[in-house]
Write a protein that holds these residues in place. Structure first.
Motif, PDB file in Angstrom:
ATOM      1  N   THR A 197       0.858  -1.189   0.000  1.00  0.00           N
ATOM      2  CA  THR A 197       0.000   0.000   0.000  1.00  0.00           C
ATOM      3  C   THR A 197       0.894   1.239   0.000  1.00  0.00           C
ATOM      4  OG1 THR A 197      -1.653  -1.193   1.310  1.00  0.00           O
ATOM      5  CG2 THR A 197      -1.892   1.184   1.156  1.00  0.00           C
ATOM      6  N   TRP A 198       0.765   2.036  -1.043  1.00  0.00           N
ATOM      7  CA  TRP A 198       1.567   3.248  -1.147  1.00  0.00           C
ATOM      8  C   TRP A 198       0.644   4.455  -1.053  1.00  0.00           C
ATOM      9  CZ3 TRP A 198       5.143   4.755  -5.871  1.00  0.00           C
ATOM     10  CH2 TRP A 198       5.936   5.851  -5.482  1.00  0.00           C
ATOM     11  N   THR A 199       0.826   5.241  -0.019  1.00  0.00           N
ATOM     12  CA  THR A 199       0.055   6.467   0.162  1.00  0.00           C
ATOM     13  C   THR A 199       0.867   7.646  -0.383  1.00  0.00           C
ATOM     14  OG1 THR A 199      -1.053   5.625   2.118  1.00  0.00           O
ATOM     15  CG2 THR A 199      -1.060   7.998   1.815  1.00  0.00           C
ATOM     16  N   ILE A 200       0.277   8.395  -1.279  1.00  0.00           N
ATOM     17  CA  ILE A 200       0.942   9.552  -1.868  1.00  0.00           C
ATOM     18  C   ILE A 200       0.194  10.802  -1.436  1.00  0.00           C
ATOM     19  CG2 ILE A 200       1.668  10.669  -4.012  1.00  0.00           C
ATOM     20  CD1 ILE A 200       1.626   7.917  -5.315  1.00  0.00           C
ATOM     21  N   ALA A 201       0.833  11.584  -0.610  1.00  0.00           N
ATOM     22  CA  ALA A 201       0.253  12.856  -0.157  1.00  0.00           C
ATOM     23  C   ALA A 201       0.962  13.984  -0.897  1.00  0.00           C
ATOM     24  CB  ALA A 201       0.431  13.005   1.344  1.00  0.00           C
ATOM     25  N   TYR A 202       0.207  14.868  -1.520  1.00  0.00           N
ATOM     26  CA  TYR A 202       0.807  15.959  -2.289  1.00  0.00           C
ATOM     27  C   TYR A 202      -0.029  17.215  -2.126  1.00  0.00           C
ATOM     28  CZ  TYR A 202      -2.729  14.360  -5.664  1.00  0.00           C
ATOM     29  OH  TYR A 202      -3.912  13.985  -6.269  1.00  0.00           O
ATOM     30  N   SER A 203       0.555  18.357  -2.441  1.00  0.00           N
ATOM     31  CA  SER A 203      -0.136  19.630  -2.251  1.00  0.00           C
ATOM     32  C   SER A 203       0.209  20.603  -3.372  1.00  0.00           C
ATOM     33  CB  SER A 203       0.242  20.246  -0.902  1.00  0.00           C
ATOM     34  OG  SER A 203       1.622  20.578  -0.869  1.00  0.00           O
ATOM     35  N   ALA A 204      -0.662  21.598  -3.535  1.00  0.00           N
ATOM     36  CA  ALA A 204      -0.457  22.666  -4.519  1.00  0.00           C
ATOM     37  C   ALA A 204      -0.851  23.985  -3.882  1.00  0.00           C
ATOM     38  CB  ALA A 204      -1.289  22.396  -5.768  1.00  0.00           C
ATOM     39  N   LYS A 205      -0.038  25.014  -4.099  1.00  0.00           N
ATOM     40  CA  LYS A 205      -0.298  26.328  -3.503  1.00  0.00           C
ATOM     41  C   LYS A 205      -0.421  27.392  -4.592  1.00  0.00           C
ATOM     42  CE  LYS A 205       2.349  25.236   0.678  1.00  0.00           C
ATOM     43  NZ  LYS A 205       3.483  25.652   1.547  1.00  0.00           N
ATOM     44  N   ALA A 206      -1.279  28.372  -4.344  1.00  0.00           N
ATOM     45  CA  ALA A 206      -1.453  29.490  -5.279  1.00  0.00           C
ATOM     46  C   ALA A 206      -2.142  30.645  -4.564  1.00  0.00           C
ATOM     47  CB  ALA A 206      -2.271  29.058  -6.491  1.00  0.00           C
ATOM     48  N   GLY A 207      -2.102  31.820  -5.222  1.00  0.00           N
ATOM     49  CA  GLY A 207      -2.715  33.001  -4.627  1.00  0.00           C
ATOM     50  C   GLY A 207      -4.231  32.999  -4.700  1.00  0.00           C
ATOM     51  N   ASP A 208      -4.796  32.111  -5.503  1.00  0.00           N
ATOM     52  CA  ASP A 208      -6.254  31.974  -5.555  1.00  0.00           C
ATOM     53  C   ASP A 208      -6.603  30.490  -5.582  1.00  0.00           C
ATOM     54  OD1 ASP A 208      -6.899  31.180  -8.616  1.00  0.00           O
ATOM     55  OD2 ASP A 208      -5.213  32.597  -8.526  1.00  0.00           O
ATOM     56  N   LEU A 209      -7.817  30.184  -5.169  1.00  0.00           N
ATOM     57  CA  LEU A 209      -8.237  28.790  -5.016  1.00  0.00           C
ATOM     58  C   LEU A 209      -8.274  28.059  -6.351  1.00  0.00           C
ATOM     59  CD1 LEU A 209      -9.207  26.508  -3.230  1.00  0.00           C
ATOM     60  CD2 LEU A 209     -11.533  27.415  -3.392  1.00  0.00           C
ATOM     61  N   GLN A 210      -8.744  28.706  -7.400  1.00  0.00           N
ATOM     62  CA  GLN A 210      -8.859  28.050  -8.703  1.00  0.00           C
ATOM     63  C   GLN A 210      -7.485  27.601  -9.220  1.00  0.00           C
ATOM     64  OE1 GLN A 210     -10.979  30.810 -11.219  1.00  0.00           O
ATOM     65  NE2 GLN A 210     -12.996  29.967 -10.620  1.00  0.00           N
ATOM     66  N   SER A 211      -6.498  28.466  -9.060  1.00  0.00           N
ATOM     67  CA  SER A 211      -5.150  28.124  -9.532  1.00  0.00           C
ATOM     68  C   SER A 211      -4.568  26.967  -8.724  1.00  0.00           C
ATOM     69  CB  SER A 211      -4.234  29.343  -9.442  1.00  0.00           C
ATOM     70  OG  SER A 211      -4.692  30.374 -10.272  1.00  0.00           O
ATOM     71  N   ALA A 212      -4.783  27.015  -7.425  1.00  0.00           N
ATOM     72  CA  ALA A 212      -4.281  25.937  -6.571  1.00  0.00           C
ATOM     73  C   ALA A 212      -4.948  24.619  -6.928  1.00  0.00           C
ATOM     74  CB  ALA A 212      -4.518  26.276  -5.098  1.00  0.00           C
ATOM     75  N   GLN A 213      -6.261  24.637  -7.170  1.00  0.00           N
ATOM     76  CA  GLN A 213      -6.976  23.419  -7.531  1.00  0.00           C
ATOM     77  C   GLN A 213      -6.526  22.911  -8.893  1.00  0.00           C
ATOM     78  OE1 GLN A 213      -9.384  21.664  -5.483  1.00  0.00           O
ATOM     79  NE2 GLN A 213      -8.577  20.208  -7.005  1.00  0.00           N
TER      80      GLN A 213
END
Length: 252
Positions: free
Chosen positions: A73-89
């Motif tokens: 079982t491999w759990t991959i946790a990742y994140s994205a950051k941006a100045g607005d929610l749409q860009s981050a998503q």
């Protein structure tokens, strides 16, 4: 003349009566003595048996076996950051596609990787707001060799801009423990008996039957260390199963 005979007869009767009473008393005394002797012997023998019953030794038996995990079982946790929610998503969605493509090139089908969580947060500092989208995906497979190959190439994802977070890592599990439990318990009990026999030999006694026994917990650990997965860490598929039993034996 008849009075004399009568007197003689009465005297003889009294003599015989006295003799019979004496014999009866002797017989009663003999029976009483015999009863005391037998009772004393039985009581003494019972005490000996009780004493022998208290003679016991408690030993521990160990059984260990090396096994290979059958589930990865491999759990991959990742994140994205941006100045607005749409860009981050949008960045998080792009990372998700990259992860699916990564596993596809390794031969895993689309169902092998599934999303397991998502979180959105925001942080403001001096009037500047940053949105962070965190997501998790998990790979679950019984192909241990393929899973190991995937872990070796995990930095390919980093090169593609996927920001792996703490909580990412591979974990290998052995799921067939119940199949080996009976043999390992028998092995541990045999090992305990061997220790008891050595103790008995040193003390000049013999090992009897089992008085009581307690089975310990089965423990599954990494064969070559304490790898538990975690960020950037690969757990080992090679495991060691261990159980300890405690057995109390009578000593004869």
């Amino acid at each position: 003349m008849s009075d004399q005979i009568k007197a003689d007869n009465e005297g003889g009767f009294l003599t015989r009566l006295t003799a019979n009473k004496g014999k009866a008393w002797l017989a009663g005394a003999g029976l009483l003595s015999f009863g005391l002797i037998v009772g004393g012997y039985l009581m003494g023998d019972g005490l000996v048996r009780m004493k022998q019953a208290d003679r016991a030794v408690t030993v521990r038996g160990l059984a260990e076996r090396e096994v290979t995990a059958d589930l990865a079982t491999w759990t991959i946790a990742y994140s994205a950051k941006a100045g607005d929610l749409q860009s981050a998503q949008a960045k998080a969605d792009a990372d998700t596609k990259a992860i699916r493509a990564f596993f596809g090139t390794l031969g895993f089908d689309g169902d092998a990787v599934q999303p397991t969580g998502a979180n959105v947060s925001q942080f403001s500092d001096q009037g500047i707001t940053t949105y962070t989208v965190k997501q998790r995906m998990s790979l679950r497979t019984t192909d241990i060799k393929k899973a190991q190959d995937a872990v070796k190439r995990q930095f390919d994802l980093v090169k593609q801009g996927v920001e792996l977070e703490e909580g990412s890592g591979m974990a290998f599990t052995y799921t067939k423990l119940n199949a080996i439990k009976p043999e390992m318990i028998a092995q541990a009990t045999k090992d305990a008996r061997k220790s008891a026999e050595q103790f008995a030999k040193d003390s000049g006694t013999d090992v009897g039957s089992i008085k009581s026994a307690t089975q310990g917990y089965f423990e599954v650990t990494a064969r070559d260390g304490d790898g538990e997965g975690g960020w950037g860490v690969s757990d080992s598929p090679f495991k060691k199963v261990r159980v300890v039993t405690t057995v109390e034996y009578y000593l004869d």
